[in-house]
Motif scaffolding. Structure first.
Motif, PDB file in Angstrom:
ATOM      1  N   ALA A  30       0.868  -1.175   0.000  1.00 35.75           N
ATOM      2  CA  ALA A  30       0.000   0.000   0.000  1.00 35.75           C
ATOM      3  C   ALA A  30       0.909   1.230   0.000  1.00 35.75           C
ATOM      4  O   ALA A  30       1.626   1.474   0.979  1.00 35.75           O
ATOM      5  CB  ALA A  30      -0.899   0.004   1.231  1.00 35.75           C
ATOM      6  N   VAL A  31       0.910   1.969  -1.095  1.00 34.72           N
ATOM      7  CA  VAL A  31       1.877   3.050  -1.294  1.00 34.72           C
ATOM      8  C   VAL A  31       1.157   4.400  -1.281  1.00 34.72           C
ATOM      9  O   VAL A  31       0.193   4.610  -2.023  1.00 34.72           O
ATOM     10  CB  VAL A  31       2.642   2.872  -2.616  1.00 34.72           C
ATOM     11  CG1 VAL A  31       3.593   4.043  -2.856  1.00 34.72           C
ATOM     12  CG2 VAL A  31       3.405   1.553  -2.600  1.00 34.72           C
ATOM     13  N   THR A  32       1.670   5.289  -0.432  1.00 31.39           N
ATOM     14  CA  THR A  32       1.201   6.678  -0.414  1.00 31.39           C
ATOM     15  C   THR A  32       2.337   7.551  -0.899  1.00 31.39           C
ATOM     16  O   THR A  32       3.478   7.414  -0.433  1.00 31.39           O
ATOM     17  CB  THR A  32       0.774   7.103   0.997  1.00 31.39           C
ATOM     18  OG1 THR A  32      -0.272   6.239   1.446  1.00 31.39           O
ATOM     19  CG2 THR A  32       0.260   8.540   0.996  1.00 31.39           C
ATOM     20  N   VAL A  33       2.043   8.445  -1.822  1.00 30.62           N
ATOM     21  CA  VAL A  33       3.091   9.266  -2.423  1.00 30.62           C
ATOM     22  C   VAL A  33       2.789  10.743  -2.196  1.00 30.62           C
ATOM     23  O   VAL A  33       1.638  11.158  -2.052  1.00 30.62           O
ATOM     24  CB  VAL A  33       3.229   8.991  -3.932  1.00 30.62           C
ATOM     25  CG1 VAL A  33       3.627   7.543  -4.174  1.00 30.62           C
ATOM     26  CG2 VAL A  33       1.942   9.310  -4.680  1.00 30.62           C
ATOM     27  N   TRP A  34       3.855  11.511  -2.178  1.00 31.88           N
ATOM     28  CA  TRP A  34       3.742  12.977  -2.103  1.00 31.88           C
ATOM     29  C   TRP A  34       4.827  13.572  -2.982  1.00 31.88           C
ATOM     30  O   TRP A  34       5.945  13.054  -3.045  1.00 31.88           O
ATOM     31  CB  TRP A  34       3.931  13.478  -0.679  1.00 31.88           C
ATOM     32  CG  TRP A  34       4.047  14.985  -0.625  1.00 31.88           C
ATOM     33  CD1 TRP A  34       3.037  15.890  -0.562  1.00 31.88           C
ATOM     34  CD2 TRP A  34       5.261  15.748  -0.675  1.00 31.88           C
ATOM     35  NE1 TRP A  34       3.525  17.174  -0.565  1.00 31.88           N
ATOM     36  CE2 TRP A  34       4.894  17.107  -0.635  1.00 31.88           C
ATOM     37  CE3 TRP A  34       6.611  15.414  -0.760  1.00 31.88           C
ATOM     38  CZ2 TRP A  34       5.840  18.141  -0.675  1.00 31.88           C
ATOM     39  CZ3 TRP A  34       7.549  16.431  -0.798  1.00 31.88           C
ATOM     40  CH2 TRP A  34       7.157  17.772  -0.749  1.00 31.88           C
ATOM     41  N   ASN A  35       4.483  14.644  -3.649  1.00 31.37           N
ATOM     42  CA  ASN A  35       5.462  15.412  -4.405  1.00 31.37           C
ATOM     43  C   ASN A  35       5.100  16.890  -4.279  1.00 31.37           C
ATOM     44  O   ASN A  35       3.922  17.262  -4.202  1.00 31.37           O
ATOM     45  CB  ASN A  35       5.472  15.004  -5.876  1.00 31.37           C
ATOM     46  CG  ASN A  35       6.707  15.507  -6.594  1.00 31.37           C
ATOM     47  OD1 ASN A  35       7.800  14.962  -6.422  1.00 31.37           O
ATOM     48  ND2 ASN A  35       6.556  16.550  -7.402  1.00 31.37           N
ATOM     49  N   ARG A  36       6.136  17.728  -4.242  1.00 30.57           N
ATOM     50  CA  ARG A  36       5.893  19.166  -4.101  1.00 30.57           C
ATOM     51  C   ARG A  36       4.969  19.669  -5.212  1.00 30.57           C
ATOM     52  O   ARG A  36       4.083  20.481  -4.986  1.00 30.57           O
ATOM     53  CB  ARG A  36       7.223  19.924  -4.115  1.00 30.57           C
ATOM     54  CG  ARG A  36       7.104  21.389  -3.736  1.00 30.57           C
ATOM     55  CD  ARG A  36       8.459  22.070  -3.811  1.00 30.57           C
ATOM     56  NE  ARG A  36       9.454  21.383  -3.005  1.00 30.57           N
ATOM     57  CZ  ARG A  36       9.623  21.575  -1.698  1.00 30.57           C
ATOM     58  NH1 ARG A  36       8.843  22.409  -1.050  1.00 30.57           N
ATOM     59  NH2 ARG A  36      10.575  20.918  -1.053  1.00 30.57           N
ATOM     60  N   THR A  37       5.213  19.200  -6.432  1.00 28.89           N
ATOM     61  CA  THR A  37       4.302  19.479  -7.548  1.00 28.89           C
ATOM     62  C   THR A  37       3.371  18.287  -7.672  1.00 28.89           C
ATOM     63  O   THR A  37       3.756  17.225  -8.167  1.00 28.89           O
ATOM     64  CB  THR A  37       5.091  19.690  -8.850  1.00 28.89           C
ATOM     65  OG1 THR A  37       6.041  20.738  -8.665  1.00 28.89           O
ATOM     66  CG2 THR A  37       4.161  20.048  -9.995  1.00 28.89           C
ATOM     67  N   ARG A  38       2.153  18.442  -7.209  1.00 25.67           N
ATOM     68  CA  ARG A  38       1.225  17.311  -7.111  1.00 25.67           C
ATOM     69  C   ARG A  38       1.001  16.628  -8.458  1.00 25.67           C
ATOM     70  O   ARG A  38       0.820  15.411  -8.527  1.00 25.67           O
ATOM     71  CB  ARG A  38      -0.105  17.784  -6.528  1.00 25.67           C
ATOM     72  CG  ARG A  38      -1.101  16.641  -6.289  1.00 25.67           C
ATOM     73  CD  ARG A  38      -2.442  17.137  -5.787  1.00 25.67           C
ATOM     74  NE  ARG A  38      -3.400  16.040  -5.707  1.00 25.67           N
ATOM     75  CZ  ARG A  38      -3.657  15.335  -4.609  1.00 25.67           C
ATOM     76  NH1 ARG A  38      -3.030  15.630  -3.478  1.00 25.67           N
ATOM     77  NH2 ARG A  38      -4.540  14.354  -4.627  1.00 25.67           N
ATOM     78  N   ALA A  39       1.040  17.402  -9.543  1.00 25.23           N
ATOM     79  CA  ALA A  39       0.779  16.830 -10.859  1.00 25.23           C
ATOM     80  C   ALA A  39       1.752  15.703 -11.194  1.00 25.23           C
ATOM     81  O   ALA A  39       1.412  14.794 -11.971  1.00 25.23           O
ATOM     82  CB  ALA A  39       0.853  17.918 -11.920  1.00 25.23           C
ATOM     83  N   LYS A  40       2.956  15.746 -10.642  1.00 21.21           N
ATOM     84  CA  LYS A  40       3.924  14.685 -10.900  1.00 21.21           C
ATOM     85  C   LYS A  40       3.591  13.407 -10.142  1.00 21.21           C
ATOM     86  O   LYS A  40       4.073  12.329 -10.500  1.00 21.21           O
ATOM     87  CB  LYS A  40       5.330  15.156 -10.543  1.00 21.21           C
ATOM     88  CG  LYS A  40       5.877  16.221 -11.477  1.00 21.21           C
ATOM     89  CD  LYS A  40       7.319  16.554 -11.136  1.00 21.21           C
ATOM     90  CE  LYS A  40       7.893  17.573 -12.108  1.00 21.21           C
ATOM     91  NZ  LYS A  40       9.306  17.900 -11.799  1.00 21.21           N
ATOM     92  N   ALA A  41       2.792  13.517  -9.092  1.00 21.62           N
ATOM     93  CA  ALA A  41       2.406  12.339  -8.319  1.00 21.62           C
ATOM     94  C   ALA A  41       1.101  11.732  -8.801  1.00 21.62           C
ATOM     95  O   ALA A  41       0.862  10.536  -8.625  1.00 21.62           O
ATOM     96  CB  ALA A  41       2.290  12.704  -6.837  1.00 21.62           C
ATOM     97  N   GLU A  42       0.251  12.536  -9.416  1.00 19.39           N
ATOM     98  CA  GLU A  42      -1.083  12.080  -9.794  1.00 19.39           C
ATOM     99  C   GLU A  42      -1.099  10.838 -10.678  1.00 19.39           C
ATOM    100  O   GLU A  42      -1.960   9.968 -10.508  1.00 19.39           O
ATOM    101  CB  GLU A  42      -1.844  13.216 -10.485  1.00 19.39           C
ATOM    102  CG  GLU A  42      -2.273  14.337  -9.558  1.00 19.39           C
ATOM    103  CD  GLU A  42      -3.399  13.930  -8.614  1.00 19.39           C
ATOM    104  OE1 GLU A  42      -3.886  12.790  -8.723  1.00 19.39           O
ATOM    105  OE2 GLU A  42      -3.770  14.745  -7.755  1.00 19.39           O
ATOM    106  N   PRO A  43      -0.180  10.693 -11.661  1.00 20.36           N
ATOM    107  CA  PRO A  43      -0.238   9.477 -12.501  1.00 20.36           C
ATOM    108  C   PRO A  43      -0.128   8.182 -11.706  1.00 20.36           C
ATOM    109  O   PRO A  43      -0.599   7.136 -12.162  1.00 20.36           O
ATOM    110  CB  PRO A  43       0.951   9.657 -13.450  1.00 20.36           C
ATOM    111  CG  PRO A  43       1.135  11.145 -13.534  1.00 20.36           C
ATOM    112  CD  PRO A  43       0.824  11.645 -12.158  1.00 20.36           C
ATOM    113  N   LEU A  44       0.472   8.233 -10.514  1.00 18.32           N
ATOM    114  CA  LEU A  44       0.608   7.020  -9.718  1.00 18.32           C
ATOM    115  C   LEU A  44      -0.721   6.585  -9.117  1.00 18.32           C
ATOM    116  O   LEU A  44      -0.883   5.420  -8.743  1.00 18.32           O
ATOM    117  CB  LEU A  44       1.646   7.235  -8.609  1.00 18.32           C
ATOM    118  CG  LEU A  44       3.098   7.287  -9.111  1.00 18.32           C
ATOM    119  CD1 LEU A  44       4.003   7.881  -8.052  1.00 18.32           C
ATOM    120  CD2 LEU A  44       3.570   5.889  -9.492  1.00 18.32           C
ATOM    121  N   ALA A  45      -1.675   7.504  -9.027  1.00 24.49           N
ATOM    122  CA  ALA A  45      -2.994   7.129  -8.514  1.00 24.49           C
ATOM    123  C   ALA A  45      -3.644   6.089  -9.412  1.00 24.49           C
ATOM    124  O   ALA A  45      -4.334   5.172  -8.938  1.00 24.49           O
ATOM    125  CB  ALA A  45      -3.873   8.367  -8.383  1.00 24.49           C
ATOM    126  N   ALA A  46      -3.408   6.217 -10.712  1.00 26.47           N
ATOM    127  CA  ALA A  46      -3.984   5.251 -11.649  1.00 26.47           C
ATOM    128  C   ALA A  46      -3.400   3.859 -11.461  1.00 26.47           C
ATOM    129  O   ALA A  46      -4.015   2.860 -11.849  1.00 26.47           O
ATOM    130  CB  ALA A  46      -3.761   5.724 -13.081  1.00 26.47           C
TER     131      ALA A  46
END
Length: 287
Positions: free
Chosen positions: A25-41
């Motif tokens: 179960a992976v939770t991700v964060w990035n300063r620029t959220r748009a770079k993290a969003e593809p991992l939601a898919a």
């Protein structure tokens, strides 16, 4: 296992995707959220802050660009970090900053370890490449199963907290130096009508990589070893290399080597092993 990944650039994205595939179960964060969003898919949870990302995490991975960012993000996550949760910092950092960070965090009970990598994005995604780990022996043994699934090879360099940082910079220095050297090789080849493939054909037969440990031992001797190639002769060959390329303009490595060799010759080391030039004035011991 609940895993937090702080920093989803190319490497962080690859690490996250790999761990998701392996059932974490992976939770991700990035300063620029748009770079993290593809991992939601792919199945990741995207957090709005470092603290939100580490809340409930059983281990934390940090992959950021610079020391200041590492300090800032850890500070932002601290309040939500559970006791005894390990932080593995995969960033390329200054050894002195790693030492200071390790000491400060450990004094506060935070289990910070430095674990830089020799990987490109495909390596992070496919769990190949090399990961270095500087950590207390018991923690390294406990973490080995977690980290091994993220890399092709895990090397526990020892307990000294900055040793992985030092080795990472040593390795990167070699990569940078070799890259510059290849630029000079291609310049020599082009001046003589050879393409890149023609130059690279040499290394199908001549494989200096196998000789790297011997080169290192020779340089470490600081000229106090048996002569394999006199400095005067090596300098002559470097002159021929530069002339073959049409002169020093456009070369990266060879002119600097020639200058260092000239200094060693001026100091009277012409009859010594050529490796003496790698210890310029002010660094080599008096002889």
């Amino acid at each position: 296992m609940n895993v937090a990944i702080l920093g989803t650039g190319l490497l962080g994205h690859g690490f996250a995707a790999n761990l998701i595939d392996k059932g974490h179960a992976v939770t991700v964060w990035n300063r620029t959220r748009a770079k993290a969003e593809p991992l939601a898919a792919l199945g990741a949870t995207v957090a709005d802050s470092p603290a939100a990302a580490v809340a409930g995490a059983e281990r934390v991975h940090i992959i950021l660009s610079a020391d200041d960012a590492v300090d800032e993000v850890i500070a932002a996550a601290r309040a939500a970090l559970a006791a005894d949760v390990a932080i593995f910092d995969h960033s390329t950092n200054l050894p002195a900053r790693v030492r200071a960070r390790y000491a400060a965090l450990r004094a506060d009970g935070v289990r910070y370890c430095h674990a830089p990598v020799f990987m490109g994005p495909p390596n992070a995604r496919d769990a190949t490449g090399l990961m270095l780990l500087a950590a207390p022996n018991d923690e390294a043994r406990a973490a080995a199963p977690w980290l091994a699934e993220m890399t092709g090879k895990l090397w526990h360099v020892g307990e000294r907290p900055d040793l992985a940082a030092i080795n990472k910079l040593l390795g990167n220095a070699m990569l940078v130096a070799l890259t510059g050297a290849f630029g000079d090789l291609f310049a020599m080849g082009e001046a003589e009508g050879l393409g890149a493939d023609d130059v690279l054909a040499l290394f199908d037969n001549f494989r200096p990589g196998n000789m790297l440990p011997a080169f290192g031992t020779r340089v470490a001797a600081r000229g106090n070893n048996a002569v394999s190639w006199e400095l005067t002769m090596a300098r002559k060959d470097v002159r021929l290399m530069i002339e073959t390329a049409g002169g020093p303009d456009g070369l990266v490595v060879l002119p600097a080597l020639a200058s260092a060799m000239d200094d060693a010759l001026a100091d009277g080391h012409g009859a010594k092993d050529y490796a003496i030039y790698a210890w310029p004035r002010g660094r080599k011991p008096a002889t």
